[in-house]
Design an enzyme around this catalytic site. Structure first.
Site, short mmCIF file in Angstrom:
data_model
loop_
_atom_site.label_atom_id
_atom_site.label_comp_id
_atom_site.label_asym_id
_atom_site.label_seq_id
_atom_site.Cartn_x
_atom_site.Cartn_y
_atom_site.Cartn_z
N GLY A 1 1.12 -0.88 0.17
CA GLY A 1 -0.12 0.10 0.06
C GLY A 1 0.80 0.94 0.10
N GLY B 1 1.49 4.55 1.91
CA GLY B 1 0.65 5.35 2.77
C GLY B 1 1.20 7.31 2.93
N GLY B 2 0.71 7.71 4.04
CA GLY B 2 1.11 9.17 3.84
C GLY B 2 2.57 9.85 3.44
N PHE B 3 3.61 8.62 4.15
CA PHE B 3 5.44 8.77 4.12
C PHE B 3 5.19 8.38 3.44
CE2 PHE B 3 3.81 10.17 8.86
CZ PHE B 3 3.71 11.62 8.63
N GLY B 4 5.20 7.75 2.64
CA GLY B 4 5.37 6.69 1.62
C GLY B 4 5.25 5.22 1.11
N ASP C 1 -2.58 9.71 16.11
CA ASP C 1 -2.42 9.97 14.73
C ASP C 1 -3.23 8.46 14.72
OD1 ASP C 1 -3.48 10.12 12.09
OD2 ASP C 1 -1.39 9.17 10.88
#
Length: 540
Positions: free
Chosen positions: A227, A229-232, A345
């Protein structure tokens, strides 16, 4: 059982860190088995807590469904008071439904107490129905004559004297070894500095070779990609020893810089709990920053509860188990770990599921460390996911353990309803989940938000979870429970719950008014310079 520490431990009840173990096989009659097991443990608990300062231990067996024998024991360290022993065992018993539900055997071991049950005998039985097992009394037993000479020295046999000498030498050697270890640790210990600027070179034992990770992930191929995500991206890999891993590869333009990377490495490496994802190590190679985690085959919670097909796999028993597991993981972060941590988060995509659908909280890149007596903080940098953010944090930058409690409340309502917080469907209309849950509660119809596929589950438990969820998302920070209170509310039905007040971010019900609120929120975000996100459909 043995324990040592660099601080006083006598007479102090401690339940963390805890260790769980369970059998693979399930019992045939879960309800009947659990009823007999609960009654057996309750009798053993009463017997063990009545023990004196020499022992607090009890063991016995009972007959369960289908004439199956259940063996069980409980134990506290004898230095505990009767009340502390009882509290410790009650807490351990509360872990049994979480770790070992429906299993043929299981055990919970904490620093101050432990318990175990099996369907086979693992202790020596006696004539007593309820037996307090302990070491045999010390007696002077004369040696049997076997035709050899026995030398007596100062009233002791030669054998006894040799035992005394060996014991004395062993004791002295052990003390010398402890002193050497203490001196070594004192020399090696580094002064503690600011957490966010800590040197990760102290974590060399966790560092992986980059080339080995490339091989394990097939050079980060798309086929291995789990997948984004926001960071990689996150990749599945397999090490040379056959161990499956999940690798988070931080992108060059990732919003997570060195500070967040250090946060996640040093933070997660110190955390050990069955409801937290386990960090195996990290890798730094030029501009490459990798985090290596245990691999969890079922991805994240949002892949199940928001999917029309997979959501059927999560019946109410599993969902309730997930709710309690998340609550216990947060409680560990807030209170029971050596550090005091705000996750910052918590959301459905950051709760991963193992092979048995047990929840594990993941992604600590935004986590904040508190000193032990600190209760709140402020920031100008808003980061997280809208919909799960507490109002005082999203609007003013104030954060505390209660901001995690708010996120937990949103997650509980999502799990019960099977729908996302910002897009709750009522027929052909769309509403805000918190607002609709609150209006339904006020009208006396909270069951309106329950996922229809959960028919057959415990309606009382579902309504209680809705109640707890609404308590957690109250607008007033002081009104929200702590995670310790939330875990207690989930663990017992005898506790009367307070009446919830209005949630934060309340919106009017109806598609027209909701669209207006949504547009207003979008306008607010475009004008702000924070780093929050609306959605994150894949696990990081």
């Amino acid at each position: 059982m043995l324990r040592y520490s660099n601080r006083s431990i006598f007479g102090i009840m401690e339940r963390s860190p805890s260790y769980f173990q369970w059998e693979r096989d399930n019992v045939t009659s879960v309800d009947g088995f659990n009823q007999v097991l609960r009654d057996l443990f309750d009798r053993l608990r009463i017997r063990a807590t009545s023990g004196g300062s020499s022992r607090k231990f009890a063991a016995a067996n009972a007959t369960g469904p289908d004439s199956q024998t259940i063996y069980a024991l409980v134990q506290c360290t004898p230095d505990l008071s009767k009340q502390d022993c009882d509290d410790c065992l009650v807490g351990a018993l509360g872990d049994i439904p979480i770790c070992c539900y429906g299993k043929e055997g299981g055990s919970v071991v904490a620093p101050s107490c432990g318990l175990k049950y099996e369907i086979y005998r693992f202790f020596e039985p006696t004539a007593d129905t309820l037996t307090s097992m302990g070491p045999p009394p010390l007696e002077m037993v004369p040696p049997e004559s076997n035709g050899t000479n026995t030398t007596i020295t100062n009233g002791k046999t030669g054998v006894a004297l040799r035992v005394d000498i060996i014991t004395a030498v062993s004791t002295v050697s052990f003390l010398v070894l402890i002193i050497i270890i203490c001196i070594y640790l004192r020399i090696m210990r580094k002064p503690r500095g600011n957490f966010e600027t800590a040197d990760i070179s102290s974590e060399d034992s966790l560092q992986f070779d980059f080339d080995k990770i490339k091989v394990a992930t097939n050079n980060f191929s798309d086929e291995n990609k789990l997948g984004q995500g926001g960071f990689g991206a996150v990749y599945q890999g397999r090490l040379y020893n056959g161990q499956d891993i999940a690798v988070k590869r931080l992108s060059d333009n990732s919003r997570q810089g060195n500070t967040e990377f250090k946060n996640e490495v040093l933070l997660v490496a110190k955390l050990q709990h069955r409801n937290l994802v386990r960090l195996l190590g990290f890798c730094l190679e030029g501009r490459e920053k990798l985090l290596i985690y245990e691999f969890l085959p079922n991805k994240s919670l949002d892949h199940f509860i928001f999917d029309p097909t997979k959501r059927v796999e999560l019946d109410w028993v599993r969902r309730y188990k997930i709710i309690v597991g998340i609550a216990r993981g947060l409680l560990y972060l807030h209170q029971d770990s050596q550090l005091r941590i705000i996750h910052h988060d918590l959301k459905a995509s950051n709760v991963l599921l193992d092979a048995e659908l047990n929840p594990k909280i993941s992604d600590f890149g935004m986590a904040r460390l508190f000193v032990i007596d600190q209760s709140h903080g402020n920031t100008r940098r808003i980061a997280g996911t809208y919909g799960y953010m507490a109002p005082e944090y999203a609007l003013q930058g104030h954060f505390s353990v209660k901001t995690d409690v708010f996120s937990f409340g949103v997650l509980v309502l999502e799990i019960v309803s099977g729908q996302k917080n910002g897009s709750f469907c009522i027929g052909e209309e769309t509403a805000h989940l918190l607002s609709y849950a609150w209006e339904s509660w006020r009208k006396g119809t909270p069951s309106n938000i329950i996922d229809p596929i959960l028919k057959g589950g415990s309606t009382a438990e579902m309504l209680r979870c809705i109640h707890i969820g609404l308590l957690c998302v109250q607008e007033n920070v002081a009104d929200r429970p702590t995670m310790a209170s939330a875990v207690l509310m989930l663990s017992t039905n005898s506790l009367t719950l307070p009446i919830p007040t209005q949630p934060g971010f309340l919106m009017k019900i109806g598609s027209e008014s909701y669209r207006q609120s949504s547009e207003t929120r979008s306008e607010f975000v475009q004008q702000s310079a924070n780093e929050a996100s609306f959605t994150d459909p894949y696990p990081r």
